[in-house]
Enzyme design. Sequence first.
Site, PDB file in Angstrom:
ATOM      1  N   ARG A   1      80.762  22.756  36.394  1.00 31.37           N
ATOM      2  CA  ARG A   1      80.088  23.359  35.228  1.00 31.37           C
ATOM      3  C   ARG A   1      79.111  22.373  34.600  1.00 31.37           C
ATOM      4  O   ARG A   1      78.023  22.758  34.172  1.00 31.37           O
ATOM      5  CB  ARG A   1      81.132  23.802  34.187  1.00 31.37           C
ATOM      6  CG  ARG A   1      81.857  25.061  34.619  1.00 31.37           C
ATOM      7  CD  ARG A   1      83.175  25.241  33.895  1.00 31.37           C
ATOM      8  NE  ARG A   1      83.043  25.413  32.469  1.00 31.37           N
ATOM      9  CZ  ARG A   1      84.020  25.143  31.590  1.00 31.37           C
ATOM     10  NH1 ARG A   1      85.190  24.674  32.008  1.00 31.37           N
ATOM     11  NH2 ARG A   1      83.832  25.343  30.321  1.00 31.37           N
TER      12      ARG A   1
ATOM     13  N   LYS B   1      80.337  23.080  20.924  1.00 32.26           N
ATOM     14  CA  LYS B   1      79.559  24.228  20.431  1.00 32.26           C
ATOM     15  C   LYS B   1      80.452  25.243  19.715  1.00 32.26           C
ATOM     16  O   LYS B   1      80.095  25.760  18.668  1.00 32.26           O
ATOM     17  CB  LYS B   1      78.815  24.925  21.585  1.00 32.26           C
ATOM     18  CG  LYS B   1      77.808  24.036  22.299  1.00 32.26           C
ATOM     19  CD  LYS B   1      76.922  24.840  23.240  1.00 32.26           C
ATOM     20  CE  LYS B   1      77.668  25.491  24.386  1.00 32.26           C
ATOM     21  NZ  LYS B   1      78.216  24.544  25.376  1.00 32.26           N
TER      22      LYS B   1
ATOM     23  N   ARG C   1      92.074  29.161  29.372  1.00 33.94           N
ATOM     24  CA  ARG C   1      90.879  29.379  30.201  1.00 33.94           C
ATOM     25  C   ARG C   1      91.078  28.742  31.563  1.00 33.94           C
ATOM     26  O   ARG C   1      91.243  27.531  31.660  1.00 33.94           O
ATOM     27  CB  ARG C   1      89.645  28.774  29.521  1.00 33.94           C
ATOM     28  CG  ARG C   1      89.138  29.611  28.384  1.00 33.94           C
ATOM     29  CD  ARG C   1      87.910  28.997  27.757  1.00 33.94           C
ATOM     30  NE  ARG C   1      86.825  28.758  28.713  1.00 33.94           N
ATOM     31  CZ  ARG C   1      85.599  28.445  28.345  1.00 33.94           C
ATOM     32  NH1 ARG C   1      85.295  28.329  27.072  1.00 33.94           N
ATOM     33  NH2 ARG C   1      84.668  28.234  29.261  1.00 33.94           N
TER      34      ARG C   1
ATOM     35  N   ARG D   1      70.802  29.929  29.022  1.00 38.37           N
ATOM     36  CA  ARG D   1      71.199  28.837  29.915  1.00 38.37           C
ATOM     37  C   ARG D   1      70.207  28.646  31.047  1.00 38.37           C
ATOM     38  O   ARG D   1      70.381  27.731  31.847  1.00 38.37           O
ATOM     39  CB  ARG D   1      72.567  29.139  30.504  1.00 38.37           C
ATOM     40  CG  ARG D   1      73.749  28.470  29.771  1.00 38.37           C
ATOM     41  CD  ARG D   1      74.980  28.852  30.545  1.00 38.37           C
ATOM     42  NE  ARG D   1      76.174  28.105  30.409  1.00 38.37           N
ATOM     43  CZ  ARG D   1      77.153  28.348  29.547  1.00 38.37           C
ATOM     44  NH1 ARG D   1      77.009  29.245  28.606  1.00 38.37           N
ATOM     45  NH2 ARG D   1      78.276  27.676  29.614  1.00 38.37           N
TER      46      ARG D   1
END
Length: 191
Positions: free
Chosen positions: A146, A14, A134, A89
């Site tokens: 996730r 994305k 991250r 989401r």
Amino acid sequence: MFNVILFGPPGSGKGTQSERLIAKYGLKHLSTGDLLRSEIAKQTALGLEAKKLMDKGQLVPDEVVIGMISSAIETNNQVPGFLFDGFPRTAAQAEALDKLLHLKKASIAIMLALEVGEEELVKRLMKRGETSGRSDDTNEQVIRARIAEYHAKTTSVADYYRQFNKVKMIKGEGSIDEIFDALSREIDSRL
Ligand code: AMP
């Protein structure tokens, strides 16, 4: 206003595709992940609370991200449209977004959903973790959490937009150019 949602599990590309799409179509990129990471960098109370959940691979509460998106929409009222990345989401976020856009006499034109298999996602995210800085990209357990969170909560968002015939699935494996062309074709067909 022409508004697009770029949808897909973590690691589906994305971020990469968003950069190209905003350059081509002049849309304003709104990524709730980026907005949250900027709150963390500034060490705000919101950022510190969000970090605890993000580090476990869980979603932050709907009100938090809806509030951030609401102010981002307000402060960008001259743009030709938005590219939403990583938002909505949950179905509640999708409904809230529709209401916010409705106030601007706007709506979502299309949701483009990138599809990538789980093992490929894990591989990509572990690789990204080597350089992204991250913390949620370095631990395989967090990465799998996730992805599980995506399947548990987030796929309902596609169902939400499917009822309005706004979902287009795009194969997210292949070259960056091929995927970008497939995304662009779908956008062009709705412009
Ligand atoms: P991302 O950069 O989109 O992968 O998001 C990183 C993390 O931020 C996610 O794992 C969630 O913890 C949090 N997050 C980002 N966007 C949302 C959202 N729309 N709703 C809830 N949590 C989010």
